[in-house]
Motif scaffolding. Structure first.
Motif, short mmCIF file in Angstrom:
data_model
loop_
_atom_site.label_atom_id
_atom_site.label_comp_id
_atom_site.label_asym_id
_atom_site.label_seq_id
_atom_site.Cartn_x
_atom_site.Cartn_y
_atom_site.Cartn_z
N CYS A 174 14.80 -59.37 14.93
CA CYS A 174 15.74 -58.37 14.44
C CYS A 174 16.94 -58.36 15.37
O CYS A 174 16.82 -57.98 16.52
N ARG A 176 19.47 -56.44 15.39
CA ARG A 176 19.90 -55.10 15.78
C ARG A 176 19.01 -54.55 16.88
O ARG A 176 19.48 -54.03 17.88
N CYS A 177 17.68 -54.69 16.69
CA CYS A 177 16.76 -54.19 17.71
C CYS A 177 16.71 -55.14 18.91
O CYS A 177 16.20 -54.78 19.97
N CYS A 339 13.89 -55.89 8.89
CA CYS A 339 13.15 -55.25 9.97
C CYS A 339 12.61 -53.93 9.46
O CYS A 339 13.35 -53.13 8.92
N CYS A 342 14.46 -50.77 11.16
CA CYS A 342 15.88 -50.43 10.99
C CYS A 342 16.50 -51.06 9.76
O CYS A 342 17.68 -50.84 9.49
ZN LIG Z 1 15.43 -53.72 13.73
#
Ligand SMILES: [Zn+2]
Ligand SMILES: [Zn+2]
Length: 862
Positions: A174, A176-177, A339, A342
């Protein structure tokens, strides 16, 4: 006894008991020889809100825990908290206005722990208020060293057993994470995207390719066509040039290519999807990673390096459009992996990560030893197990999680995995107590990755059954209750880990609950405005009413709609029970020499049959059936029928008859409070304490009674209830006396309660009554007479009224009525009159009621 209020004060009663209960009665006894019933309670994520879905699940668990305790089991209903994870990190960043890299690791972790501890405290309050009988002596918190040292030891043991390894391998990522995630954490959602058709240059003529991800051109390592593809077979073994980036890639043959999709030729990138990974492995292709951990283009993307994926995609498409490389674009519906935390589209990156080996065969075998409730839920696990291509990626690039107890030697790069006796530790804070066993070097780099939180929670069952604890371990547990949304994660991983670490199935049974839907039938969510917090329901109607919704809302496994009307009717039932208790309290007296009469024995038989049915339902976790059976007994059998029947005895003179009724009421209330205890623990406790002075929560589950069906008592109840309907149909007061009741039947009925409850004298006779019907009045019908006889109507009506009703009735039967109008015989249709009859028995006017097994005559005149 102090006066019992008319209205049931749920708030006062519930809040008083929450404060007064001694919770140690719910503690598991490690030294007991009673059969154990250990529940692998889900450890919720400490968000600070114990939401309604949790509450439903916990109601089910509490019904089971309380029931099993009453059945004599040594029950453990522990409570854990699954603390680690990204949402808490994000919340901490939000609260303190920082990002995780702005403060030292330990400081960031401390802030996460502080937030978590506060949230746990809030959720405990809600759980107690809902009346859950948790065993707080077996509470665990996965972020505490006590717990995470077990997670670390489980890691070390599985590493030593060759079940955990570290490898460069494609993983779901992911951006973003900023972390790898497991396949089980990828959700799929359909999105509309564009399929771009482009040309790859070749001396054999341009090869056309269709792709939805032109930004991955820089990661292209080969082109594949189907070996039987007549048109494109000639390219196999040749090289084509990747547009924009202009480097050669081989054309390979693979049967997995669908010749009907796009142009029939596909580009293989590292990595667009799972299929790319398969081809990459099978054809030993090189790696060209064009996307980095933050979701930006790498140096491999040349001029596009540093761009975000979506910007790069737009730029490449523009360039190819203007260069004439793209010759067609069409919309395409596609499943995209997201994900689960998110909802960002995941990428597949090749990373050095830690993995747990998965043996699908072992999962399937172990699952077969477990009783799945409902049974069909097992299919979800088996289907998921069937899709396992990759092992379980357990390393995460985050902070607030269990550290991986590993260092890397700076001299020879060899990993050094901690010994169990060194644990718990964080390799970022503590070095190994020994030099590198391979090269003797003393300088190490710590592993900064941490473990997937499922590594913590997948040993919850081992933790509660005493693995690596102070007592003799007691696995397997008896029950795992959980939602169906985490079968492929929590259930799957737990089975895997129990088998790997202790060689047994984790539990005997798994009880799967559904999700809670809003009143609009949609999944409950704050954005849909159909969100209900348990606290709101409890404030309005109390925990006992809320718990009734959970009991009757649906059977375990199915999604359950939250309905205020279920809660409201739950509240009404509490009031009904309370009113019945209020009436019965002065009369509920235990008596050893009571000689129950037919009605008492009927009630005891009904009670016993209900106990048997409820017990059977509880064994199947059919809480809705169990609770409905209790409710209908309490409401209909006991309150509406039995108590009405015996009131006269209760208010009558002292004596064995009165004592028998008092004793029966006592027994019924005693059993009823016990049966209600798992469902409505507050009102059950309030009534039981007043009744006997003891807590219902240390009482035993009621036994069935040695009693046969009681047809006499049943018939008395039927007769009494028919008489009540008779009075109510005629607008008579229920206590108004009737001119004698005769019951004809083949049973020897006792009459005391019948005459007491009907306020009338009752006699019981064998066989059927002798009945005659007599016409007593003629009622001419103007509607039928007027239109035909016009001005003569008045005269005809007068004459009909004067005639002997018996004569008119015979004429009606014969089909024509003749009326004598001063010598003129006029014929009138039978429809022109209504004959009023009266029923006579032995010359006395009566009303007759026919019942199954009896005929009841009620005197209507002198
Ligand atoms: Zn994520
Ligand atoms: Zn070394």
């Amino acid at each position: 006894m102090s006066e019992i209020s008319k209205e049931y004060d749920f708030k006062g009663v519930e809040e008083r008991w929450v404060g007064a209960w001694d919770e140690s009665i719910y503690y598991f006894d490690w030294n007991s020889s009673a059969p154990q019933y250990i529940i692998d309670t889900p450890p919720p994520y400490p968000t600070g809100n114990f939401h309604i879905g949790n509450a439903l699940n916990w109601c089910y668990i509490d019904f089971v825990a309380r029931y099993k305790r009453m059945r004599g089991y040594n029950v453990m209903f522990p409570q854990g908290w699954d603390c680690h994870g990204l949402p808490t990190e994000v919340k901490v960043e939000e609260i303190h206005g920082i990002t995780k890299n702005m403060v030292p690791r330990e400081e960031f972790r401390r802030l996460c722990e502080e937030l978590t501890a506060g949230n746990i405290a809030k959720m405990r309050v809600t759980m107690r208020r809902l009346g859950f009988s948790n065993d707080w002596s077996n509470e665990y918190v996965t972020m505490d060293p006590d717990y995470y040292s077990k997670t670390q030891r489980s890691f070390v043991r599985m590493y030593d057993d060759g079940l955990i390894y570290r490898e460069d391998h494609p993983v779901n990522w992911c951006p973003r994470c900023g972390t790898a995630i497991a396949f089980a954490e990828v959700e799929y959602d359909s999105r509309t995207t564009t399929l771009n058709y482009l040309q790859f240059a070749s001396p054999l003529g341009d090869l056309e390719i269709a792709t939805t991800r032109p930004e991955l051109l820089a990661a292209c390592v080969a082109v594949a066509v189907h070996p039987n593809d007549e048109l494109r077979r000639k390219y196999i073994g040749s090289e084509v040039r990747v547009p924009v980036f202009d480097y050669p890639v081989p054309v390979i043959a693979d049967e997995a290519v669908d010749p009907a999709f796009g142009t029939g030729a596909v580009m293989i990138c590292t990595f667009g999807d799972k299929q790319d990974v398969r081809w990459w492995v099978e054809h030993h292709l090189p790696l060209r990673q064009a996307i980095d951990r933050e979701g930006r283009m790498t140096e491999a993307a040349g001029n596009f390096a540093g761009m975000k994926i979506s910007d790069c995609k737009d730029a490449i498409i523009d360039e190819m459009r203007s260069g004439g490389i793209i010759f067609k674009e069409e919309p395409l519906d596609q499943n995209v992996g997201l994900c689960w935390r998110c909802k960002t589209a995941i990428e597949i990156l090749s990373e050095r990560q830690w993995f747990v080996k998965i043996d699908p065969g072992e999962i399937v075998e172990t699952s077969a030893e477990i009783r799945w409730v409902p049974e069909h839920m097992e299919t979800r696990l088996l289907n998921w197990t069937g899709t396992m291509d990759w092992d379980w990626c357990i390393s995460r690039q985050r902070i607030f999680a269990t550290p991986i107890p590993v260092w890397y030697c700076e001299g020879c790069d060899e990993p050094l995995v901690a010994k169990e006796e060194w644990l718990p530790l964080d390799p970022n804070l503590t070095g190994p107590p020994v030099p590198c066993p391979k090269c003797g070097c003393c300088d190490f780099e710590p592993e900064t990755d941490v473990l997937d939180t499922w590594m913590d929670s997948s040993i919850s069952v081992l933790n509660v059954t005493g693995w690596l604890g102070l007592h003799e371990p007691r696995y397997p547990a008896q029950l795992r209750p959980q939602g169906h949304d985490i079968i492929r994660t929590w259930a799957f991983y737990t089975i895997l880990r129990a088998k790997a670490l202790v060689g047994t199935r984790p539990w005997d049974s798994i009880l799967v609950n559904g999700m809670v839907l809003g009143e609009d039938g949609r999944k409950m969510s704050k954005s849909l405005n159909n969100f209900i917090a348990p606290e709101e329901v409890v404030a309005k109607y109390g925990a006992d009413a809320f718990r009734q919704w959970a009991a009757v809302g649906g059977s375990p496994g199915s999604d359950v709609m939250f309905r205020w009307k279920d809660v409201i009717s739950g509240g009404r039932f509490l009031q009904k029970i309370w009113s019945m208790y209020r009436f019965s309290a002065p009369h509920a007296v235990r008596s050893d020499d009571a000689a129950p009469n037919q009605v008492d024995r009927w009630l005891l038989f009904e009670l016993s049959a209900m106990i048997e049915a409820v017990t059977e339902s509880m064994e199947r976790f059919a809480f809705d059936e169990a609770f409905r059976a209790i409710r209908s007994f309490a409401w209909e059998v006991l309150a509406d029928h039995y108590i009405e029947l015996v009131k006269a005895r209760l208010y009558g003179p002292e004596g064995p008859e009165k004592r028998a009724a008092q004793d029966t009421i006592y027994k019924a209330l005693e059993a009823l409070t016990a049966l209600l205890a798992p469902f409505t623990p507050f009102i059950a406790e309030e009534i039981r304490r007043n009744l006997s002075g003891e807590s219902v929560h240390t009482a035993s589950w009621p036994e069935t009674l040695p009693i046969e069906p009681q047809p006499e008592g049943l018939l008395i109840k039927e007769v009494a209830s028919a008489v009540r309907r008779y009075k109510s149909d005629r607008g008579m007061a229920l206590n108004s006396p009737l001119a004698g009741i005769e019951v004809y039947c083949d049973l020897d009925l006792e009459t005391a309660d019948l005459s007491g409850s009907t306020g009338s004298s009752v006699s019981v006779k064998r066989g059927g009554p002798e009945i005659e019907t007599r016409a007593v009045e003629v009622r001419p019908q103007m509607k039928a007479i007027g239109p035909i006889f016009k001005e003569k109507s008045g005269e005809i009506i007068g004459e009909l009224k004067e005639m002997d009703p018996a004569v008119v009735a015979r004429m009606v039967e014969a089909g024509r009525i003749e009326v004598d109008l001063g010598g003129d015989l006029v014929e009138v249709s039978p429809a022109a009159v209504e004959i009023v009859t009266e029923t006579l028995s032995a010359g006395r006017a009566v009303d007759m009621i026919s019942l199954d097994g009896a005929t009841v005559l009620i005197g209507t005149g002198p």
